[in-house]
Write an enzyme that holds these catalytic residues in place. Structure first.
Site, PDB file in Angstrom:
ATOM      1  N   LYS A 115       0.819  -1.221   0.000  1.00  0.00           N
ATOM      2  CA  LYS A 115       0.000   0.000   0.000  1.00  0.00           C
ATOM      3  C   LYS A 115       0.848   1.264   0.000  1.00  0.00           C
ATOM      4  O   LYS A 115       0.422   2.296  -0.512  1.00  0.00           O
ATOM      5  CB  LYS A 115      -0.959  -0.001   1.194  1.00  0.00           C
ATOM      6  CG  LYS A 115      -2.034  -1.063   1.046  1.00  0.00           C
ATOM      7  CD  LYS A 115      -3.297  -0.744   1.799  1.00  0.00           C
ATOM      8  CE  LYS A 115      -4.404  -1.684   1.343  1.00  0.00           C
ATOM      9  NZ  LYS A 115      -5.639  -1.530   2.050  1.00  0.00           N
ATOM     10  N   LYS A 198      -5.009  -9.050  -6.291  1.00  0.00           N
ATOM     11  CA  LYS A 198      -6.211  -9.232  -5.465  1.00  0.00           C
ATOM     12  C   LYS A 198      -7.336  -8.307  -5.932  1.00  0.00           C
ATOM     13  O   LYS A 198      -7.069  -7.147  -6.278  1.00  0.00           O
ATOM     14  CB  LYS A 198      -5.795  -8.907  -4.024  1.00  0.00           C
ATOM     15  CG  LYS A 198      -6.876  -8.930  -2.995  1.00  0.00           C
ATOM     16  CD  LYS A 198      -6.308  -8.621  -1.618  1.00  0.00           C
ATOM     17  CE  LYS A 198      -6.611  -7.195  -1.216  1.00  0.00           C
ATOM     18  NZ  LYS A 198      -7.054  -7.018   0.155  1.00  0.00           N
ATOM     19  N   LYS A 201     -11.063  -2.809  -3.470  1.00  0.00           N
ATOM     20  CA  LYS A 201     -11.915  -1.616  -3.606  1.00  0.00           C
ATOM     21  C   LYS A 201     -11.162  -0.478  -4.264  1.00  0.00           C
ATOM     22  O   LYS A 201     -11.738   0.355  -4.939  1.00  0.00           O
ATOM     23  CB  LYS A 201     -12.311  -1.089  -2.221  1.00  0.00           C
ATOM     24  CG  LYS A 201     -13.116  -2.009  -1.384  1.00  0.00           C
ATOM     25  CD  LYS A 201     -13.532  -1.244  -0.115  1.00  0.00           C
ATOM     26  CE  LYS A 201     -13.713  -2.175   1.043  1.00  0.00           C
ATOM     27  NZ  LYS A 201     -12.479  -2.396   1.798  1.00  0.00           N
TER      28      LYS A 201
HETATM   29  N1  AQP Z   1      -9.892 -10.122  -2.972  1.00  0.00           N
HETATM   30  C1  AQP Z   1     -10.237 -10.643  -1.807  1.00  0.00           C
HETATM   31  N2  AQP Z   1     -10.432 -11.986  -1.679  1.00  0.00           N
HETATM   32  C2  AQP Z   1     -10.805 -12.534  -0.501  1.00  0.00           C
HETATM   33  N3  AQP Z   1     -11.011 -11.800   0.623  1.00  0.00           N
HETATM   34  C3  AQP Z   1     -10.837 -10.468   0.541  1.00  0.00           C
HETATM   35  N4  AQP Z   1     -10.971  -9.472   1.448  1.00  0.00           N
HETATM   36  C4  AQP Z   1     -10.699  -8.283   0.847  1.00  0.00           C
HETATM   37  N5  AQP Z   1     -10.379  -8.474  -0.436  1.00  0.00           N
HETATM   38  C5  AQP Z   1     -10.444  -9.814  -0.669  1.00  0.00           C
HETATM   39  C6  AQP Z   1     -11.365  -9.683   2.823  1.00  0.00           C
HETATM   40  O1  AQP Z   1     -12.394  -8.752   3.142  1.00  0.00           O
HETATM   41  C7  AQP Z   1     -12.241  -8.328   4.482  1.00  0.00           C
HETATM   42  C8  AQP Z   1     -12.301  -6.834   4.574  1.00  0.00           C
HETATM   43  O2  AQP Z   1     -11.214  -6.257   3.917  1.00  0.00           O
HETATM   44  P1  AQP Z   1     -11.014  -4.683   4.063  1.00  0.00           P
HETATM   45  O3  AQP Z   1     -12.065  -3.965   3.353  1.00  0.00           O
HETATM   46  O4  AQP Z   1     -10.863  -4.285   5.461  1.00  0.00           O
HETATM   47  O5  AQP Z   1      -9.630  -4.379   3.498  1.00  0.00           O
HETATM   48  P2  AQP Z   1      -8.821  -4.940   2.356  1.00  0.00           P
HETATM   49  O6  AQP Z   1      -8.445  -6.353   2.593  1.00  0.00           O
HETATM   50  O7  AQP Z   1      -7.690  -3.966   2.243  1.00  0.00           O
HETATM   51  O8  AQP Z   1      -9.826  -4.859   1.127  1.00  0.00           O
HETATM   52  P3  AQP Z   1      -9.623  -4.123  -0.203  1.00  0.00           P
HETATM   53  O9  AQP Z   1     -10.782  -4.298  -1.060  1.00  0.00           O
HETATM   54  O10 AQP Z   1      -8.292  -4.507  -0.795  1.00  0.00           O
HETATM   55  O11 AQP Z   1      -9.627  -2.623   0.220  1.00  0.00           O
HETATM   56  P4  AQP Z   1      -8.646  -1.493  -0.166  1.00  0.00           P
HETATM   57  O12 AQP Z   1      -8.594  -1.515  -1.653  1.00  0.00           O
HETATM   58  O13 AQP Z   1      -9.264  -0.268   0.402  1.00  0.00           O
HETATM   59  O14 AQP Z   1      -7.340  -1.858   0.456  1.00  0.00           O
HETATM   60  C9  AQP Z   1     -10.947  -8.925   5.013  1.00  0.00           C
HETATM   61  O15 AQP Z   1     -11.272 -10.065   5.787  1.00  0.00           O
HETATM   62  C10 AQP Z   1     -10.223  -9.331   3.777  1.00  0.00           C
HETATM   63  O16 AQP Z   1      -9.401 -10.464   4.013  1.00  0.00           O
END
Ligand code: AQP
Length: 336
Positions: A115, A198, A201
């Site tokens: 990040k 991955k 969002k």
């Molecule tokens: N691609 C994924 N596959 C499986 N699990 C996922 N999670 C997120 N992306 C995937 C799971 O969702 C939960 C919440 O995640 P989060 O929103 O707190 O943060 P993150 O993992 O950082 O999700 P994003 O979408 O990647 O957000 P951004 O882009 O803002 O960083 C967690 O349990 C995560 O494992």
């Protein structure tokens, strides 16, 4: 040996629309766990500001993610649903953990490296100590089980190390060792545009993810446009090796259908991607379109959403406040 009452904790960041990765990697398990566990589900808004957020958009996203939680089936009567910043014990315990965790531990966190990007000097200190706040989220409730996707496994291990070091430093058996709960066939859902990244969002391309608010047309369009390779689908899971896009689409199908990867390959193996994609589009629309409709209905009722969060925050605080008060005493602060 102290035994700890089983309790589930998990959270998602209000940094945009929830997507299929959040749903298959975490939310499906969250919903199931309500049947047999005491569950605490958080909208982690303090984590969100580790990267700058527009304040108006953040406030909206906190409500939107709460609406999505409810639309996916989280029940505010059975589970505690709240947003992190309304329970100040998270921040207080995170500070104590900043003093327990070692720099060397945080230096190994791969999510920070991803990040922060190339210019690490410009990253916020909050992004660096994000895992300490996550440990505080979990341990402020002495949670024993944490349903997350694969990507959060390393942070969970750090939370376990922090709990163990705190107990050891202060010669107490105060915190449990929280267990990651990672189950299902799609614990790591990948981008529809690049099977090695991955689904996220914050990916600039909306075509890379299926949002839980997407219309039926958008869902079908994104699946049709998903990147694939040129070969036919294999008939055995071993044939998916080295084919990340194929593996991703097959895994998504299996998870949405509640079956195995082998089931999907038995049905589609030997065929072209178009057959799988058409069936996947129908399945995804069937499972996700009702969630989008319910999310929109709830988003229109801000008073109800705010009430759910206020009630959940009060219930969360009733658990966390006495635990954090004990922490104050253990570390040697004056407690009134
Ligand atoms: N691609 C994924 N596959 C499986 N699990 C996922 N999670 C997120 N992306 C995937 C799971 O969702 C939960 C919440 O995640 P989060 O929103 O707190 O943060 P993150 O993992 O950082 O999700 P994003 O979408 O990647 O957000 P951004 O882009 O803002 O960083 C967690 O349990 C995560 O494992």
């Amino acid at each position: 040996m102290t035994t700890f009452t089983p309790r589930v904790f998990s959270g998602m960041q209000p940094t945009g629309n929830l997507h299929l990765g959040n749903y298959l990697g975490a939310m499906l398990n969250w919903v199931k766990m309500q049947d047999t566990n005491e569950c605490v589900y958080c909208v982690v808004d303090m984590h969100a500001i580790t990267l700058w957020q527009n304040p108006i958009a953040l406030r909206q996203a906190i409500r939107d993610v709460t609406a999505a939680y409810l639309a996916c089936g989280l029940d505010p009567k059975r589970s505690i649903i709240f947003n992190q910043s309304q329970v100040p014990e998270h921040a207080e315990l995170a500070w104590v953990f900043n003093c327990v965790a070692r720099l060397g531990w945080l230096n190994r966190m791969t999510q920070f490296k991803d990040k922060a990007g190339k210019d690490k000097e410009a990253a916020s200190v909050g992004l660096y100590v994000y895992p300490n706040l996550m440990a505080a989220d979990i341990l402020a409730y002495k949670a024993t089980h944490v349903p997350v996707g694969e990507d959060q496994k390393q942070h969970l291990e750090l939370a376990r190390d922090i709990a163990a070091k705190f107990n050891n430093d202060y010669e107490v058996e105060f915190f449990p060792q929280p267990e990651p709960y990672i189950v299902g066939t799609a614990t790591r859902v990948m981008s529809l545009r690049d099977g090695t990244k991955k689904m996220s969002k914050s990916d600039p391309s909306d075509l890379s993810r299926i949002n839980l608010t997407d219309s039926a047309d958008d869902i079908a369009k994104k699946i049709r446009k998903a990147k694939t390779d040129m070969d036919a689908l294999p008939s055995e899971p071993a044939g998916l090796k080295g084919r990340p896009e194929a593996e991703n689409l097959v895994g998504i199908f299996a998870a949405l259908n509640g079956g195995t990867v082998q089931d999907v390959l038995t049905q589609f193996g030997g065929g072209q991607f178009s057959g799988l994609k058409n069936a996947l589009a129908d399945l995804a629309v069937e499972k996700l379109a009702p969630i989008a409709i319910e999310t929109k209905r709830l988003q229109a009722d801000q008073t109800y959403i705010d009430q759910v969060l206020a009630d959940g925050s009060a219930r969360a605080r009733a658990i966390a406040a006495p635990i954090v008060k004990d922490v104050r005493e253990i570390v040697g602060f004056l407690v009134s």
